[in-house]
Design an enzyme around this catalytic site. Structure first.
Site: not given
Length: 308
Positions: A122, A159, A161, A243
Site C-alpha cells: 500500500h 492480497d 486489498h 487475508d
C-alpha cells in the site's frame, strides 16, 4: 536447489497499538509455522538508501526516519503507526526483498520467501498508508530490472486489498507486468479493470465479496495465467497476502488454505515454464493468526516442492 526464508528479528520490533490487526504476533505465528520446514535461512540486511531510491524519493525516506518516536507511537494515518523499532523493521523488510532477488537471480536458491513486516504493497511513492512504509514488491521488481538488467519482471499480488502502492510505483514501468486480484468494493477503493497502467501492463482482477476458491481459480486461469505466458517474465515476484482466507476478519472473500496452495503451485509451474522457476515472494496481509500461519505454511511448502 533450495527455498530461502529471509527474515530478521528487527521485524518483530515494529510494535503497533493494542488491538491493531498488523501486530507482532502475525510474524511470530508465521515463523513458528515455518520452523519445521527444510529452508535455507538467510538474515535480511538493512536496505541501502540507494535501493530505496528506486521507488521512493530521498525526502520521503528522510521523513519516515524523522517520524520515528523515541517512545510510544507516531501515527502516520488512520491505521499506520511507527514505534521506536519500526524504521529498522521497514529497512529490514526492504533489504529482505533485495537480498531475495540477489540470491534467486544468482542461482544460490530456486525461490525465496520473505517473512517480514511491516508489509509494503500500500506504500505509494510519497505516502505511507495501510500499515505499509516502503513498497517492497515494487522495489524487488525495480532491483531486478535496474541492478540485474532483466528485461521483464512480473508481480502477482493476491492480497485481499488492492496493492495501490505497487500499482503507483510501477504505473510507468513498461518492463513490469502487475497482476493483482482484490475484493471490490473494499478499502482502499482502487483496483478497477480500467486502471491498466501507462503501458497497458497492469491487470486488475476485482472479486466480489463472498468469492470463493472456485471462482478465484477460474479468474486466474482465464485472465492472469495467459497474461503471464504472453509477457514471458524472467522473474516472478509474489505479494503474498493471506487475508482473502475465509477466516480473515478484515474482508469477505472465502478462500481456503488449499486455494492458496493451488495458486502457489500454479505460479510455480508457470515460473518453471517461463523463468527457470525463479520466484521471490514477500509477506503482505493476513490477520487471523491461525489462518495466516496455515496459509503461509501451505504457500511455502509449494515453493519447496518446486525447488526440489
Amino acid at each position: 536447489m533450495k527455498t530461502a526464508l529471509i527474515t530478521h528479528a528487527d521485524c518483530l520490533n515494529h510494535v503497533t497499538p493494542t488491538g491493531h490487526p498488523e501486530r507482532v504476533a502475525r510474524l511470530e505465528h508465521v515463523l513458528h509455522a515455518l520452523e519445521p520446514l527444510d529452508l535455507r535461512r538467510v538474515t535480511a540486511p538493512l536496505a541501502a538508501e540507494d535501493d530505496l531510491l528506486r521507488v521512493h524519493p530521498a525526502g520521503y525516506i528522510s521523513d519516515i526516519r524523522d517520524a520515528r518516536p523515541d517512545e510510544g507511537f507516531t501515527q502516520i494515518d488512520g491505521d499506520t503507526f511507527l514505534s521506536p523499532g519500526s524504521v529498522d523493521a521497514a529497512f529490514r523488510a526492504a533489504g529482505a526483498v533485495v537480498r531475495a532477488v540477489d540470491i534467486v537471480l544468482g542461482g544460490a536458491v530456486q525461490n525465496a520467501f520473505c517473512a517480514i513486516r511491516p508489509p509494503g504493497h500500500h506504500a505509494e511513492r510519497e505516502t505511507a498508508m495501510g500499515f505499509c512504509l516502503f513498497g517492497n514488491a515494487a522495489l524487488a521488481a525495480k532491483h531486478a530490472l535496474d541492478h540485474h538488467g532483466l528485461s521483464r519482471v512480473a508481480v502477482v499480488d493476491f492480497d485481499v486489498h488492492h496493492g495501490n502502492g505497487t500499482q503507483d510505483l510501477l504505473w510507468d514501468e513498461a518492463r513490469a507486468l502487475l497482476i493483482t486480484s482484490q475484493q471490490m468494493p473494499l478499502w482502499p477503493g482502487t483496483g478497477r479493470p480500467d486502471e491498466d497502467g501507462a503501458h497497458g501492463q497492469i491487470l486488475n482482477i476485482p472479486l466480489a465479496p463472498g468469492t470463493g476458491g472456485a471462482e478465484m481459480r477460474a479468474a486466474y486461469t482465464a485472465q492472469a495465467f495467459p497474461r503471464l505466458r504472453a509477457f514471458k517474465p524472467e522473474l516472478i515476484i509474489i505479494s503474498a497476502g493471506f487475508d482473502a482466507h475465509q477466516d480473515d476478519p478484515l474482508a469477505n472473500l472465502n478462500w481456503s488454505t488449499a486455494d492458496f496452495a493451488w495458486l502457489t503451485a500454479e505460479l510455480c509451474t508457470l515460473a518453471q515454464e517461463l523463468c527457470q522457476g525463479r520466484i521471490v515472494s514477500t509477506l503482505e496481509g493476513g490477520y487471523d493468526l491461525n489462518a495466516l500461519a496455515a496459509a503461509t505454511r501451505a504457500h511455502v511448502q509449494e515453493l519447496i516442492k518446486a525447488a526440489t
